[in-house]
Design a protein around this motif. Structure first.
Motif, PDB file in Angstrom:
ATOM      1  N   MET A 104       4.964 -41.652   9.218  1.00 45.79           N
ATOM      2  CA  MET A 104       6.403 -41.832   9.378  1.00 45.79           C
ATOM      3  C   MET A 104       6.702 -42.809  10.509  1.00 45.79           C
ATOM      4  SD  MET A 104       9.421 -40.868   8.218  1.00 45.79           S
ATOM      5  CE  MET A 104      11.134 -40.877   8.748  1.00 45.79           C
ATOM      6  N   ASP A 105       5.957 -42.721  11.605  1.00 46.40           N
ATOM      7  CA  ASP A 105       6.178 -43.618  12.736  1.00 46.40           C
ATOM      8  C   ASP A 105       5.883 -45.072  12.364  1.00 46.40           C
ATOM      9  OD1 ASP A 105       7.011 -41.579  14.343  1.00 46.40           O
ATOM     10  OD2 ASP A 105       5.107 -41.333  15.383  1.00 46.40           O
ATOM     11  N   LEU A 106       4.896 -45.289  11.503  1.00 43.84           N
ATOM     12  CA  LEU A 106       4.593 -46.647  11.061  1.00 43.84           C
ATOM     13  C   LEU A 106       5.769 -47.267  10.324  1.00 43.84           C
ATOM     14  CD1 LEU A 106       0.925 -46.312   9.739  1.00 43.84           C
ATOM     15  CD2 LEU A 106       1.672 -47.513  11.798  1.00 43.84           C
ATOM     16  N   TYR A 107       6.466 -46.462   9.562  1.00 39.80           N
ATOM     17  CA  TYR A 107       7.561 -46.948   8.727  1.00 39.80           C
ATOM     18  C   TYR A 107       8.931 -46.816   9.398  1.00 39.80           C
ATOM     19  CZ  TYR A 107       4.849 -47.592   4.442  1.00 39.80           C
ATOM     20  OH  TYR A 107       3.973 -48.047   3.491  1.00 39.80           O
ATOM     21  N   ARG A 108       8.998 -46.182  10.552  1.00 43.79           N
ATOM     22  CA  ARG A 108      10.289 -45.813  11.121  1.00 43.79           C
ATOM     23  C   ARG A 108      11.182 -47.029  11.391  1.00 43.79           C
ATOM     24  NH1 ARG A 108      11.350 -40.832  12.785  1.00 43.79           N
ATOM     25  NH2 ARG A 108       9.142 -40.298  13.063  1.00 43.79           N
ATOM     26  N   ALA A 109      10.641 -48.057  11.994  1.00 42.25           N
ATOM     27  CA  ALA A 109      11.452 -49.226  12.342  1.00 42.25           C
ATOM     28  C   ALA A 109      11.947 -49.961  11.103  1.00 42.25           C
ATOM     29  CB  ALA A 109      10.649 -50.167  13.239  1.00 42.25           C
ATOM     30  N   VAL A 110      11.065 -50.169  10.129  1.00 47.92           N
ATOM     31  CA  VAL A 110      11.477 -50.903   8.924  1.00 47.92           C
ATOM     32  C   VAL A 110      12.445 -50.073   8.096  1.00 47.92           C
ATOM     33  CG1 VAL A 110       9.539 -50.115   7.485  1.00 47.92           C
ATOM     34  CG2 VAL A 110      10.609 -52.331   7.033  1.00 47.92           C
ATOM     35  N   GLU A 133      10.902 -35.670  -6.330  1.00 46.55           N
ATOM     36  CA  GLU A 133       9.467 -35.936  -6.430  1.00 46.55           C
ATOM     37  C   GLU A 133       9.183 -37.402  -6.167  1.00 46.55           C
ATOM     38  OE1 GLU A 133       5.672 -35.704  -9.535  1.00 46.55           O
ATOM     39  OE2 GLU A 133       7.608 -34.821 -10.086  1.00 46.55           O
ATOM     40  N   THR A 134       8.214 -37.642  -5.314  1.00 49.22           N
ATOM     41  CA  THR A 134       7.725 -38.993  -5.048  1.00 49.22           C
ATOM     42  C   THR A 134       6.193 -38.989  -5.144  1.00 49.22           C
ATOM     43  OG1 THR A 134       7.536 -38.606  -2.652  1.00 49.22           O
ATOM     44  CG2 THR A 134       9.643 -39.467  -3.478  1.00 49.22           C
ATOM     45  N   ARG A 135       5.612 -40.159  -5.001  1.00 46.68           N
ATOM     46  CA  ARG A 135       4.156 -40.282  -4.914  1.00 46.68           C
ATOM     47  C   ARG A 135       3.753 -40.999  -3.616  1.00 46.68           C
ATOM     48  NH1 ARG A 135       1.325 -38.609  -8.880  1.00 46.68           N
ATOM     49  NH2 ARG A 135      -0.500 -39.646  -7.967  1.00 46.68           N
ATOM     50  N   PHE A 136       4.710 -41.180  -2.739  1.00 46.97           N
ATOM     51  CA  PHE A 136       4.507 -41.951  -1.521  1.00 46.97           C
ATOM     52  C   PHE A 136       3.390 -41.364  -0.650  1.00 46.97           C
ATOM     53  CE2 PHE A 136       5.579 -42.638   2.992  1.00 46.97           C
ATOM     54  CZ  PHE A 136       5.615 -44.023   3.032  1.00 46.97           C
ATOM     55  N   TRP A 137       3.449 -40.072  -0.359  1.00 40.98           N
ATOM     56  CA  TRP A 137       2.495 -39.469   0.562  1.00 40.98           C
ATOM     57  C   TRP A 137       1.120 -39.324  -0.064  1.00 40.98           C
ATOM     58  CZ3 TRP A 137       4.436 -39.623   5.217  1.00 40.98           C
ATOM     59  CH2 TRP A 137       5.816 -39.537   5.376  1.00 40.98           C
ATOM     60  N   ARG A 138       1.075 -39.090  -1.369  1.00 41.91           N
ATOM     61  CA  ARG A 138      -0.218 -38.940  -2.032  1.00 41.91           C
ATOM     62  C   ARG A 138      -0.978 -40.261  -2.120  1.00 41.91           C
ATOM     63  NH1 ARG A 138       1.820 -35.765  -7.246  1.00 41.91           N
ATOM     64  NH2 ARG A 138       3.797 -36.673  -6.550  1.00 41.91           N
ATOM     65  N   THR A 139      -0.260 -41.368  -2.087  1.00 44.42           N
ATOM     66  CA  THR A 139      -0.945 -42.667  -2.097  1.00 44.42           C
ATOM     67  C   THR A 139      -1.409 -43.078  -0.705  1.00 44.42           C
ATOM     68  OG1 THR A 139       1.188 -43.810  -1.873  1.00 44.42           O
ATOM     69  CG2 THR A 139       0.327 -43.474  -4.108  1.00 44.42           C
ATOM     70  N   ARG A 140      -1.020 -42.273   0.317  1.00 47.18           N
ATOM     71  CA  ARG A 140      -1.475 -42.472   1.691  1.00 47.18           C
ATOM     72  C   ARG A 140      -1.231 -43.892   2.194  1.00 47.18           C
ATOM     73  NH1 ARG A 140      -6.481 -38.503   3.001  1.00 47.18           N
ATOM     74  NH2 ARG A 140      -5.748 -36.747   1.779  1.00 47.18           N
ATOM     75  N   SER A 200      -0.754 -47.055   4.423  1.00 49.83           N
ATOM     76  CA  SER A 200      -1.341 -47.355   5.731  1.00 49.83           C
ATOM     77  C   SER A 200      -0.483 -48.296   6.558  1.00 49.83           C
ATOM     78  CB  SER A 200      -2.728 -47.967   5.552  1.00 49.83           C
ATOM     79  OG  SER A 200      -2.647 -49.129   4.742  1.00 49.83           O
ATOM     80  N   SER A 201       0.323 -49.126   5.895  1.00 47.76           N
ATOM     81  CA  SER A 201       1.144 -50.079   6.650  1.00 47.76           C
ATOM     82  C   SER A 201       2.426 -50.371   5.875  1.00 47.76           C
ATOM     83  CB  SER A 201       0.380 -51.381   6.907  1.00 47.76           C
ATOM     84  OG  SER A 201       0.024 -51.980   5.674  1.00 47.76           O
ATOM     85  N   PRO A 202       3.534 -50.546   6.583  1.00 47.62           N
ATOM     86  CA  PRO A 202       4.806 -50.833   5.917  1.00 47.62           C
ATOM     87  C   PRO A 202       4.907 -52.302   5.528  1.00 47.62           C
ATOM     88  CG  PRO A 202       5.119 -50.793   8.274  1.00 47.62           C
ATOM     89  CD  PRO A 202       3.676 -50.437   8.034  1.00 47.62           C
ATOM     90  N   PRO A 203       5.842 -52.634   4.645  1.00 48.06           N
ATOM     91  CA  PRO A 203       6.063 -54.046   4.334  1.00 48.06           C
ATOM     92  C   PRO A 203       6.634 -54.776   5.540  1.00 48.06           C
ATOM     93  CG  PRO A 203       7.768 -52.692   3.353  1.00 48.06           C
ATOM     94  CD  PRO A 203       6.751 -51.742   3.905  1.00 48.06           C
ATOM     95  N   GLU A 204       6.470 -56.091   5.564  1.00 50.30           N
ATOM     96  CA  GLU A 204       6.978 -56.872   6.690  1.00 50.30           C
ATOM     97  C   GLU A 204       8.491 -56.949   6.688  1.00 50.30           C
ATOM     98  OE1 GLU A 204       5.150 -60.674   6.718  1.00 50.30           O
ATOM     99  OE2 GLU A 204       3.106 -59.925   7.024  1.00 50.30           O
TER     100      GLU A 204
END
Length: 493
Positions: free
Chosen positions: A365-371, A440-447, A449-453
């Protein structure tokens, strides 16, 4: 002689009529004084429920008690037979009345209460919405009210009370029990709850509307949807996926400081201590639910492939819990995050569920928080007219909402239901307003690693998952075992 007799007869008749009138008037006064509900039958106490009272003849010596609604809520039937409830921060029914149940049913609605500041949707408009003038719950069965401490009350079960507390996003702020009885206070998004159970008396619940807002000046939409079954499940710490998935998993409670191992037990909820009884009491079937179980262990028993997270301790903020898990349990947690229900308001939540899922999701979540925060900010700036159509105040949308949404996401946690409403409605802009498939999502199951720019490259699946995690971070801890403090039936008035 005949004239005198006629005059005397008429005078006697007049005196009789006056005498009978006086007796009738006195009898009416006596009957009123004998009626314990005499001061509680008016609109000032019953509100719009005055219109549902049965008529009775003036000459009846004993008046029957006034009538009030039968309020029942559980996992399978929802609130009064309806699972999707629309909630308003303030009463939208006038006159509301002083009875607590009348106030409650003026903030809980069986249908949406939407109004636009430019055009009329459900309310005729002058300087603001004109409140409803008839009960929205006119299909609810009614039964005689109970007189208690100068109030006309209904009776509800403790299961119904806990359901409504979860529905209104209540959180505990005060609880005191001693030889004189039990007292507790639960502020909620819709008003203030108080519970009083003096020694030797009946337990009574009070509910009062907020005095900190004005319905004519509120910049938020008049109402929003809330699902009874999902509120109960989150309070009990059970994540249930929508069909055709069969995923049903319960979470353990908060533990003392130390090292613990998380173990996944198929259909193990029936043997758990924590919220099993509450889930049964609410109408759930515990034998269908898997369980994540925490077992105390020594730190050096774990191989390097095991993951660990740090959780709050039941002992206090200075102590911590280290929770270890294998890939199997980590996979279950990813499934639980993907199956979290969507909500426009924070949850009154099982703290074990919140502790584990927030700690497990936090690094990603912290990786994606800013974007994610920037995506919400841009969506509000680019599509404010869609928020206008939802019922938000146009000036508020254009001057404040974007920054508030971004700041709330960046904060990481909080307890403001208003900010949760802001973030969730802003997120819907990125999904073009659709509410299908949000559970339902698949976001967390795909794990990931980095957000889009770029924030505009966030996928809809990521937006939904991140929004639901944000709601989890901003939810209120709730003692799911508070029902132990209460009798089976309570007076609500």
């Amino acid at each position: 002689m005949d004239t005198s007799a006629t005059v005397a007869t008429w005078l006697s008749f007049a005196a009789t009529v006056v005498g009978l009138g006086s007796i009738i008037a006195q009898a009416s006064t006596i009957i009123d004084q004998m009626d314990p509900f005499h001061a509680l039958r008016g609109t000032d106490h019953l509100g719009v429920w005055k219109a549902r009272q049965a008529a009775f003849p003036w000459y009846r010596l004993l008046k029957p008690p006034p009538l009030g609604p039968v309020i029942v809520a559980n996992l399978n039937d929802g609130l009064c037979g309806q699972n999707d409830i629309h909630i308003s921060r303030l009463p939208l029914v006038a006159p509301t009345g002083k009875a607590a149940w009348s106030i409650l049913l003026s903030v809980l609605h069986p249908e949406a209460r939407i109004w636009s500041r430019q055009s009329v949707v459900n309310f005729p408009l002058d300087n603001g919405p004109v409140p409803l003038t008839k009960p929205a719950w006119d299909a609810i069965p009614i039964r005689p009210l109970r007189h208690h401490r100068s109030t006309a009350c209904i009776t509800i079960s403790r299961a119904t009370l806990m359901t409504i507390l979860a529905l209104t996003n209540a959180r505990p702020t005060f609880r005191y029990s001693d030889g004189s009885g039990h007292r507790a206070a639960y502020p909620s998004y819709c008003g203030q709850w108080r519970i009083e159970w003096p020694l030797g008396e009946a337990a009574r619940i009070r509910f009062d509307a907020h005095d900190s807002h004005n319905v004519f000046q509120d910049v938020y939409p008049a109402s929003f949807e809330r699902r009874v079954d999902k509120c109960i499940q989150m309070m009990a710490g059970v994540v249930v996926a929508r069909a055709p998935s069969t995923f049903k998993c319960a979470f353990p409670g908060r533990k003392p400081a130390g090292n613990w191992n998380l173990e996944y037990n198929v259909k193990g909820f029936g043997g758990a201590h924590g919220s099993r009884h509450l889930y049964n009491m609410m109408g759930g079937r515990v034998y269908e639910v898997d369980l994540l179980f925490m077992k105390r262990v020594e730190e050096d028993v774990f191989p390097k492939r095991f993951l660990s997270i740090t959780l709050p301790s039941r002992d206090g903020p200075e102590d911590g819990v280290t929770l270890w898990m294998s890939e199997v349990e980590a996979s279950i947690l990813n499934h639980a995050l993907d199956y979290l229900p969507w909500s426009s308001l924070s949850w009154s939540i099982h703290r074990g569920l919140r502790d584990i899922l927030v700690a497990f999701a936090k690094p990603r979540m912290d990786l994606y928080r800013a974007v994610f925060a920037e995506a919400l900010r841009a969506a509000v700036h680019e599509r404010p007219e869609r928020l206008d159509a939802m019922g938000w105040d146009p000036t508020f949308v254009r001057e404040h909402m974007a920054d508030m949404a971004a700041s709330a996401v960046q904060a990481g946690r909080g307890n403001s239901g208003d900010l949760v409403r802001i973030v969730t409605d802003a997120a819907l802009l990125l999904l073009w307003g659709t509410k299908d498939g949000l559970d339902e999502t698949r976001f967390w199951r795909t794990r990931p690693s980095s957000p889009p720019e770029k924030s505009e490259d966030l996928s809809p699946d990521a937006v939904i998952a991140l929004t639901k995690c944000f709601v989890l971070e901003w939810s209120n801890e709730f003692d799911y075992q508070m029902y132990h403090d209460l009798p089976l039936q309570l007076i609500f008035g």
